[in-house]
Design a protein around this motif. Structure first.
Motif, PDB file in Angstrom:
ATOM      1  N   ARG A  62       0.799  -1.697   0.181  1.00 40.87           N
ATOM      2  CA  ARG A  62       0.346   0.621  -0.426  1.00 40.87           C
ATOM      3  C   ARG A  62       0.695   1.431  -0.084  1.00 40.87           C
ATOM      4  NH1 ARG A  62      -4.661  -0.011   4.160  1.00 40.87           N
ATOM      5  NH2 ARG A  62      -5.421  -1.762   3.318  1.00 40.87           N
ATOM      6  N   ARG A  63       1.788   1.044   1.139  1.00 42.46           N
ATOM      7  CA  ARG A  63       3.087   2.308   0.835  1.00 42.46           C
ATOM      8  C   ARG A  63       3.923   2.201  -0.576  1.00 42.46           C
ATOM      9  NH1 ARG A  63       6.828   2.397   5.574  1.00 42.46           N
ATOM     10  NH2 ARG A  63       8.040   4.912   4.587  1.00 42.46           N
ATOM     11  N   LEU A  64       3.813   1.048  -0.788  1.00 42.91           N
ATOM     12  CA  LEU A  64       4.940   1.405  -2.086  1.00 42.91           C
ATOM     13  C   LEU A  64       3.231   2.175  -3.222  1.00 42.91           C
ATOM     14  CD1 LEU A  64       7.526   0.587  -3.834  1.00 42.91           C
ATOM     15  CD2 LEU A  64       6.144  -1.842  -5.227  1.00 42.91           C
ATOM     16  N   VAL A  65       2.444   1.649  -2.944  1.00 41.37           N
ATOM     17  CA  VAL A  65       1.118   2.288  -4.126  1.00 41.37           C
ATOM     18  C   VAL A  65       1.099   3.963  -4.048  1.00 41.37           C
ATOM     19  CG1 VAL A  65      -1.056   2.433  -5.084  1.00 41.37           C
ATOM     20  CG2 VAL A  65       0.013   0.445  -5.027  1.00 41.37           C
ATOM     21  N   GLY A  66       1.528   4.339  -2.665  1.00 43.00           N
ATOM     22  CA  GLY A  66       1.115   5.740  -2.421  1.00 43.00           C
ATOM     23  C   GLY A  66       2.232   6.269  -2.848  1.00 43.00           C
ATOM     24  N   VAL A  67       3.595   5.643  -2.523  1.00 40.80           N
ATOM     25  CA  VAL A  67       4.556   6.930  -3.450  1.00 40.80           C
ATOM     26  C   VAL A  67       4.893   6.903  -4.604  1.00 40.80           C
ATOM     27  CG1 VAL A  67       7.031   6.684  -3.332  1.00 40.80           C
ATOM     28  CG2 VAL A  67       5.797   5.582  -1.081  1.00 40.80           C
ATOM     29  N   ALA A  68       4.466   5.701  -5.086  1.00 42.31           N
ATOM     30  CA  ALA A  68       4.229   5.636  -6.623  1.00 42.31           C
ATOM     31  C   ALA A  68       3.404   7.070  -7.015  1.00 42.31           C
ATOM     32  CB  ALA A  68       4.030   4.486  -7.538  1.00 42.31           C
ATOM     33  N   ALA A  69       2.505   6.604  -6.628  1.00 43.52           N
ATOM     34  CA  ALA A  69       0.921   7.846  -7.466  1.00 43.52           C
ATOM     35  C   ALA A  69       1.430   9.179  -7.038  1.00 43.52           C
ATOM     36  CB  ALA A  69      -0.383   7.100  -6.592  1.00 43.52           C
ATOM     37  N   LEU A 100       5.121  10.349  -6.560  1.00 41.07           N
ATOM     38  CA  LEU A 100       6.067  10.209  -7.288  1.00 41.07           C
ATOM     39  C   LEU A 100       5.308  10.652  -8.662  1.00 41.07           C
ATOM     40  CD1 LEU A 100       8.468   7.614  -6.688  1.00 41.07           C
ATOM     41  CD2 LEU A 100       9.075  10.259  -7.127  1.00 41.07           C
ATOM     42  N   ALA A 101       4.258   9.954  -8.878  1.00 38.03           N
ATOM     43  CA  ALA A 101       3.679  10.559 -10.474  1.00 38.03           C
ATOM     44  C   ALA A 101       2.775  11.444 -10.852  1.00 38.03           C
ATOM     45  CB  ALA A 101       2.122   8.948 -11.178  1.00 38.03           C
ATOM     46  N   TYR A 114       6.368   6.378 -14.854  1.00 37.07           N
ATOM     47  CA  TYR A 114       5.794   7.220 -14.487  1.00 37.07           C
ATOM     48  C   TYR A 114       4.562   6.615 -16.437  1.00 37.07           C
ATOM     49  CZ  TYR A 114       3.301  11.408 -17.026  1.00 37.07           C
ATOM     50  OH  TYR A 114       2.601  12.366 -17.698  1.00 37.07           O
ATOM     51  N   PRO A 115       5.549   5.783 -17.261  1.00 35.84           N
ATOM     52  CA  PRO A 115       4.602   5.891 -18.232  1.00 35.84           C
ATOM     53  C   PRO A 115       3.142   4.597 -17.830  1.00 35.84           C
ATOM     54  CG  PRO A 115       6.770   5.811 -19.178  1.00 35.84           C
ATOM     55  CD  PRO A 115       7.083   6.032 -17.305  1.00 35.84           C
ATOM     56  N   ALA A 116       4.093   3.419 -17.282  1.00 35.02           N
ATOM     57  CA  ALA A 116       3.181   2.628 -16.571  1.00 35.02           C
ATOM     58  C   ALA A 116       1.514   3.167 -16.162  1.00 35.02           C
ATOM     59  CB  ALA A 116       3.821   1.820 -15.548  1.00 35.02           C
ATOM     60  N   LEU A 117       1.847   4.438 -15.047  1.00 38.14           N
ATOM     61  CA  LEU A 117       0.317   5.188 -14.105  1.00 38.14           C
ATOM     62  C   LEU A 117      -0.151   5.575 -15.588  1.00 38.14           C
ATOM     63  CD1 LEU A 117       2.260   6.238 -10.828  1.00 38.14           C
ATOM     64  CD2 LEU A 117       1.039   4.365 -11.754  1.00 38.14           C
ATOM     65  N   ASN A 118       0.702   6.351 -16.105  1.00 39.64           N
ATOM     66  CA  ASN A 118       0.285   7.095 -16.919  1.00 39.64           C
ATOM     67  C   ASN A 118      -0.441   7.081 -18.313  1.00 39.64           C
ATOM     68  OD1 ASN A 118      -0.074   9.687 -18.238  1.00 39.64           O
ATOM     69  ND2 ASN A 118       1.461   9.584 -19.894  1.00 39.64           N
ATOM     70  N   THR A 119      -0.279   5.248 -18.758  1.00 42.02           N
ATOM     71  CA  THR A 119      -1.138   5.030 -19.370  1.00 42.02           C
ATOM     72  C   THR A 119      -2.385   3.652 -18.599  1.00 42.02           C
ATOM     73  OG1 THR A 119       0.414   3.717 -20.189  1.00 42.02           O
ATOM     74  CG2 THR A 119      -0.978   2.330 -20.658  1.00 42.02           C
ATOM     75  N   VAL A 120      -2.696   3.326 -17.527  1.00 39.36           N
ATOM     76  CA  VAL A 120      -3.467   3.147 -16.492  1.00 39.36           C
ATOM     77  C   VAL A 120      -4.762   4.794 -16.870  1.00 39.36           C
ATOM     78  CG1 VAL A 120      -4.653   3.115 -14.342  1.00 39.36           C
ATOM     79  CG2 VAL A 120      -2.046   2.254 -15.122  1.00 39.36           C
ATOM     80  N   ALA A 170      -4.869   1.792 -26.922  1.00 41.49           N
ATOM     81  CA  ALA A 170      -3.950   2.272 -26.849  1.00 41.49           C
ATOM     82  C   ALA A 170      -4.205   1.293 -26.073  1.00 41.49           C
ATOM     83  CB  ALA A 170      -3.317   2.145 -27.962  1.00 41.49           C
ATOM     84  N   SER A 171      -3.827   2.728 -25.017  1.00 41.63           N
ATOM     85  CA  SER A 171      -3.663   2.148 -23.662  1.00 41.63           C
ATOM     86  C   SER A 171      -4.603   0.900 -23.076  1.00 41.63           C
ATOM     87  CB  SER A 171      -3.910   3.722 -22.780  1.00 41.63           C
ATOM     88  OG  SER A 171      -2.541   4.539 -23.247  1.00 41.63           O
ATOM     89  N   ALA A 172      -5.810   0.942 -23.053  1.00 39.11           N
ATOM     90  CA  ALA A 172      -6.701   0.091 -22.488  1.00 39.11           C
ATOM     91  C   ALA A 172      -6.343  -0.998 -23.293  1.00 39.11           C
ATOM     92  CB  ALA A 172      -8.544   0.323 -23.499  1.00 39.11           C
ATOM     93  N   LEU A 173      -5.777  -1.582 -24.676  1.00 40.59           N
ATOM     94  CA  LEU A 173      -5.447  -2.741 -24.621  1.00 40.59           C
ATOM     95  C   LEU A 173      -3.965  -2.924 -24.608  1.00 40.59           C
ATOM     96  CD1 LEU A 173      -5.269  -1.921 -29.155  1.00 40.59           C
ATOM     97  CD2 LEU A 173      -7.004  -3.464 -27.206  1.00 40.59           C
ATOM     98  N   SER A 174      -3.220  -2.129 -24.193  1.00 39.63           N
ATOM     99  CA  SER A 174      -1.550  -2.747 -23.217  1.00 39.63           C
ATOM    100  C   SER A 174      -2.094  -2.843 -22.084  1.00 39.63           C
ATOM    101  CB  SER A 174      -0.877  -1.542 -22.995  1.00 39.63           C
ATOM    102  OG  SER A 174      -0.617  -0.186 -24.216  1.00 39.63           O
ATOM    103  N   LEU A 175      -2.998  -2.423 -20.947  1.00 36.24           N
ATOM    104  CA  LEU A 175      -3.609  -2.801 -19.534  1.00 36.24           C
ATOM    105  C   LEU A 175      -3.852  -4.066 -19.855  1.00 36.24           C
ATOM    106  CD1 LEU A 175      -5.175   0.369 -17.869  1.00 36.24           C
ATOM    107  CD2 LEU A 175      -3.266  -1.169 -17.363  1.00 36.24           C
TER     108      LEU A 175
END
Lengths: 423, 300
Positions: free
Chosen positions: A4-11, A13-14, B36-42, B274-279
């Motif tokens: 959960r913490r990892l996801v929090g940190v990642a979010a 950062l993003a 960042y790209p992975a989260l951006n894709t989501v 395309a992002s939905a397909l990647s997921l």
């Protein structure tokens, strides 16, 4: 660290990175005044003109700077491959050059984002200066204005191998002028040659439908409508010809060598290409001499290149003046002379003897033939995206293979393309 | 004792952030180019994002569209078939090759090199060469016709199933050497004395292969199975080149990666879909990996 913490940190950062990106894009420079003084630094971007046309472009820029002493021009030339990605990156980061060479399909999304100057605002009578087809390329359904100065134009002509036609019972003086006569002569050629050579070596595309007067879009450009009876009939003719062995099997997946290559190797008696035969002269000089040229079937395709002005240019007046200068009749004529197969888009250049005089050579005939069809040739519709083109190509291939009827395939293509258009 | 005390005090001298500083470059790299790209894709999978503009939230529309996408169905069928054929072939054939070339006999180096050469060659170049061979007028059809096996050329590059199996053959041929090398290193850990003892007890080569070699490389075999499963689901180069980038008539020889490429290209690319397909592809590759890992844990 827990999940959960990892996801929090990642979010976090993003979000931080997103915010950082947002900061960069927010500070847009204010545009200059179109009616202002022609001065300041401007950049112009061309597409794969170095090194062949370096002297020409530098000469034009030097002339422009001489006429406008207060302007300093920077020339950027991008390589042929990946140009769309380059422009896309520039456009999304706000770094589009002041003047950019954009074909109509590249210019459309930029115009929709208000990134390009509407040239109707500029002090020039576009319709009296540039040919209609060129301007049409930069006038879009659902969008008022003109978003590019037409620059150089191109079209296709037909190339015929006279020897091969004659050896296989065909008369080079009586060349096909439409699809029906082409298929008829392809049949004769196949029978006489025992199937060793072909006349037809490509499947139809959207261009062919357009040449057959099939409406690709509805009037307001909101839906694709090319599944008409005329289009179905055309695809059916190709499917029948394919079933009769008049075309190479591999045309379905484009893995064959290509119609121009088969022509150069004398495995096919017909190809279409630009009005520049220098490639053929280099690949097969004897064949170049034995080639007959005829106008493209129908109105022929029109390939348009143009210069668009960045609406947010700090020195808008200078940028606009530069784009007009590069595309003026004198500069276009000089450019077309250096680049065979290319025609000026200015009305004043159409009567230039260089383009109308035929010295009897095959090269001159190609040049004159291309010019004749240039005024009626139809530009590609810029609203057709690469994904749509792929879908249309796949469905036409399916119909020609016989695994679907032309009606089913074209209906499917229209349905899928409209889904993409609606997004 | 004194040395130990000195050492630990030196360790304590480091600032609290030193370890963070050491991992900072790698962490930053990972965040910028992976996370960042992975989260951006989501995020984009739930929008109608385009390269220029778009980006409005569309809920599950992109995922709903998948249910109505024939091409995706073809792509998934192709990927599953790819996996079903490639996994057994590329798990067993390289092992047999490795057993064959493992022996220290004169001339075997030549075979090791020969089997490994396709791995070094570019996938695109190899696929182009295969295209020329499988062409209507290519070498394979010429041989088949000369031997009177077939009257008409076989449509290797235009028929849906022949095209798919041609591409699978290419993948198998190209992968043999790579997995053979992995097996060769694993075979080095299988005790020679086990083979000798089994031979003394009267076990033949086949029995020794199944009872000693296969259990000895079981861990490697599982790893290879996972690698092949994932690469089968993500296949691109072979299908792309062998269909001339078209996906075959009707797009029936596409893969999921080809669809992602098709929808994301150009100024008007549909990045949301395309992002939905990647997921979807991400989840698809995750499922067999988790299953195989669990299987391994249970067996262990």
């Amino acid at each position: 660290m827990s999940a959960r913490r990892l996801v929090g940190v990642a979010a976090g950062l993003a979000m931080g990175l997103t915010a950082m990106t947002g900061c960069g894009a927010g500070d847009e420079p204010s545009a200059g005044d179109l009616g202002g003084k022609i001065e300041g630094k401007v950049s112009i971007q061309t597409w794969a003109l170095k090194p062949k046309f370096t002297d020409y472009v530098e000469g034009v820029i030097a002339d422009f700077e001489k006429e406008n002493p207060g302007v300093e021009v920077t020339w950027l030339d991008q390589p042929g491959d990946g140009y769309d990605q380059k422009v896309l990156t520039q456009a999304s980061s706000g770094d589009l050059p002041d003047v950019t060479n954009l074909p109509p399909d590249f210019a459309l999304p930029l115009a929709q984002q208000d990134q390009l100057l509407d040239l109707e605002e500029a002090d020039v009578d576009l319709d009296k200066t540039y040919v209609e087809g060129g301007l049409q390329g930069y006038r879009y359904d659902g969008l008022d204005g003109t978003y590019g100065y037409p620059w150089y134009l191109g079209t296709d002509v037909n190339y015929w191998n006279k020897d091969m036609l004659a050896k296989n019972g065909l008369d080079p003086a009586n060349l096909p002028t439409d699809l029906d006569s082409l298929i008829e002569q392809a049949r004769t050629l196949k029978e006489k040659s025992g199937g060793k050579v072909y006349l037809m070596t490509r499947k139809p595309g959207l261009n062919d439908l357009q040449q057959a007067d099939v409406p690709i879009f509805n009037e307001d450009g909101t839906e694709l409508t090319f599944n008409t009876p005329e289009a179905i009939e055309l695809v059916q003719k190709y499917a029948d010809a394919y079933a009769d062995g008049l075309l190479p099997k591999d045309i379905l997946t484009d893995t064959f060598q290509g119609n121009a290559e088969l022509y150069n190797q004398e495995k096919a008696a017909w190809t279409t290409g630009s009005a520049n035969i220098s490639g053929l002269e280099e690949a097969n000089p004897a064949l170049a001499k034995g080639t007959e040229i005829s106008p493209a079937f129908g109105d022929g395709p029109l390939y348009v290149q143009g210069l668009s002005v960045n609406a947010k240019s700090k020195n808008l007046a200078a940028a606009n003046a530069l784009a007009q200068f590069v595309t003026n009749p004198d500069n276009q004529r000089e450019f077309a002379k250096l680049a065979p197969g290319v025609y000026p888009s200015t009305i004043a250049s159409q009567e230039d003897p260089y383009f109308t005089e035929d010295d009897g050579s095959v090269a001159a005939k190609a040049k004159v033939t291309g010019l004749k069809t240039l005024t009626t040739a139809i530009p590609n519709n810029p609203k057709v995206s690469p994904a749509m083109s792929t879908i249309i190509d796949q469905q036409i291939a399916l119909a020609i293979s016989g695994d679907a009827t032309p009606q089913e395939a074209l209906d499917k293509a229209v349905e899928e393309c409209n889904k993409l258009l609606a997004q | 004792m004194t040395d130990t005390v000195k050492m630990s005090s030196r360790v304590r001298e480091h600032k609290w952030f030193t370890p963070w500083l050491l991992v900072a470059p790698a962490t930053l790299w990972l965040c910028v180019f992976n996370l960042y790209p992975a989260l951006n894709t989501v995020y984009m999978a739930f929008t109608n994002k385009k390269p220029l503009g778009g980006g409005e939230f569309v809920g599950l529309a992109n995922f709903a569209r998948m249910l109505d996408d024939d091409q995706l169905l073809y792509a998934l069928t192709n990927s599953v078939l790819y996996m079903l054929v490639c996994v057994p072939l590329l798990t067993m054939l390289p092992l047999l090759l490795a057993v064959l070339v493992e022996k220290k006999l004169p001339g075997l180096t030549f075979f090791r090199v020969a089997f490994y050469t396709p791995v070094v060659a570019s996938a695109v170049v190899v696929a182009l060469i295969w295209n020329w061979m499988l062409d209507d007028r290519g070498a394979i059809n010429a041989i088949l016709q000369a031997l009177k096996v077939v009257q008409e050329p076989l449509p290797f590059l235009t028929d849906r199933w022949l095209l798919l199996f041609s591409a699978i053959s290419l993948t198998v041929w190209k992968g043999l050497g790579y997995y053979m090398i992995i097996y060769l290193s694993a075979l080095g850990n299988v005790g020679r004395e086990l083979h000798e003892a089994a031979a003394v007890d009267g076990a033949g080569p086949v029995r020794r292969f199944w009872s000693i070699t296969v259990p000895g490389v079981r861990g490697t075999m599982l790893l290879i199975t996972i690698l092949i499963t994932v690469s089968s689901l993500r296949v691109f180069s072979e299908l792309y080149v062998m269909t001339g980038g078209t996906g075959g008539p009707g797009g029936r020889v596409s893969s999921v990666v080809m669809l992602i490429q098709m929808y994301s290209t150009g100024f008007t690319g549909h990045l949301g879909y395309a992002s939905a397909l990647s997921l979807l592809l991400f989840v698809l590759t995750l499922v067999p990996m988790v299953l195989l890992a669990r299987l391994n844990r249970k067996d262990g």
